[in-house]
Design a protein around this motif. Sequence first.
Motif, PDB file in Angstrom:
ATOM      1  N   GLY A  40      42.920  30.164  33.773  1.00 36.22           N
ATOM      2  CA  GLY A  40      42.031  30.529  32.675  1.00 36.22           C
ATOM      3  C   GLY A  40      41.535  31.954  32.872  1.00 36.22           C
ATOM      4  N   GLN A  41      41.016  32.536  31.807  1.00 32.71           N
ATOM      5  CA  GLN A  41      40.549  33.908  31.883  1.00 32.71           C
ATOM      6  C   GLN A  41      39.216  33.959  32.615  1.00 32.71           C
ATOM      7  OE1 GLN A  41      40.836  35.870  28.202  1.00 32.71           O
ATOM      8  NE2 GLN A  41      40.317  37.877  29.019  1.00 32.71           N
ATOM      9  N   ALA A  42      39.049  34.941  33.467  1.00 28.22           N
ATOM     10  CA  ALA A  42      37.819  35.096  34.243  1.00 28.22           C
ATOM     11  C   ALA A  42      36.684  35.546  33.323  1.00 28.22           C
ATOM     12  CB  ALA A  42      38.020  36.111  35.357  1.00 28.22           C
ATOM     13  N   PRO A  43      35.502  34.955  33.465  1.00 24.69           N
ATOM     14  CA  PRO A  43      34.371  35.378  32.620  1.00 24.69           C
ATOM     15  C   PRO A  43      33.839  36.730  33.063  1.00 24.69           C
ATOM     16  CG  PRO A  43      33.668  33.740  34.204  1.00 24.69           C
ATOM     17  CD  PRO A  43      35.157  33.861  34.344  1.00 24.69           C
ATOM     18  N   VAL A  44      33.282  37.471  32.113  1.00 22.79           N
ATOM     19  CA  VAL A  44      32.687  38.777  32.416  1.00 22.79           C
ATOM     20  C   VAL A  44      31.215  38.547  32.749  1.00 22.79           C
ATOM     21  CG1 VAL A  44      32.151  41.055  31.467  1.00 22.79           C
ATOM     22  CG2 VAL A  44      34.264  39.886  30.807  1.00 22.79           C
ATOM     23  N   PRO A  45      30.728  39.071  33.876  1.00 23.85           N
ATOM     24  CA  PRO A  45      29.321  38.889  34.240  1.00 23.85           C
ATOM     25  C   PRO A  45      28.385  39.507  33.207  1.00 23.85           C
ATOM     26  CG  PRO A  45      30.573  39.713  36.098  1.00 23.85           C
ATOM     27  CD  PRO A  45      31.475  39.767  34.913  1.00 23.85           C
ATOM     28  N   GLU A  46      27.199  38.924  33.063  1.00 22.77           N
ATOM     29  CA  GLU A  46      26.217  39.385  32.074  1.00 22.77           C
ATOM     30  C   GLU A  46      25.774  40.822  32.344  1.00 22.77           C
ATOM     31  OE1 GLU A  46      24.805  38.045  29.290  1.00 22.77           O
ATOM     32  OE2 GLU A  46      26.292  36.437  29.423  1.00 22.77           O
ATOM     33  N   ALA A  47      25.677  41.212  33.601  1.00 17.15           N
ATOM     34  CA  ALA A  47      25.193  42.553  33.949  1.00 17.15           C
ATOM     35  C   ALA A  47      26.111  43.632  33.391  1.00 17.15           C
ATOM     36  CB  ALA A  47      25.080  42.678  35.464  1.00 17.15           C
TER      37      ALA A  47
END
Length: 51
Positions: A40-47
């Motif tokens: 699955g695609q890696a999530p982008v951190p909120e920061a």
Amino acid sequence: MMEMRKKYRWLYILPFIWIALSILLFITAPDLDQLVREEGQAPVPEAILLP
């Protein structure tokens, strides 16, 4: 002149080392399409998303 050639002989070899290393890394690189399908695609951190 001959001493200069012996001293800087590695400069002639260096481009061949770079080419061989880049070919080796290209051949051994993982298939990113398959990796994304499996994991699955890696999530982008909120920061990173915040301005």
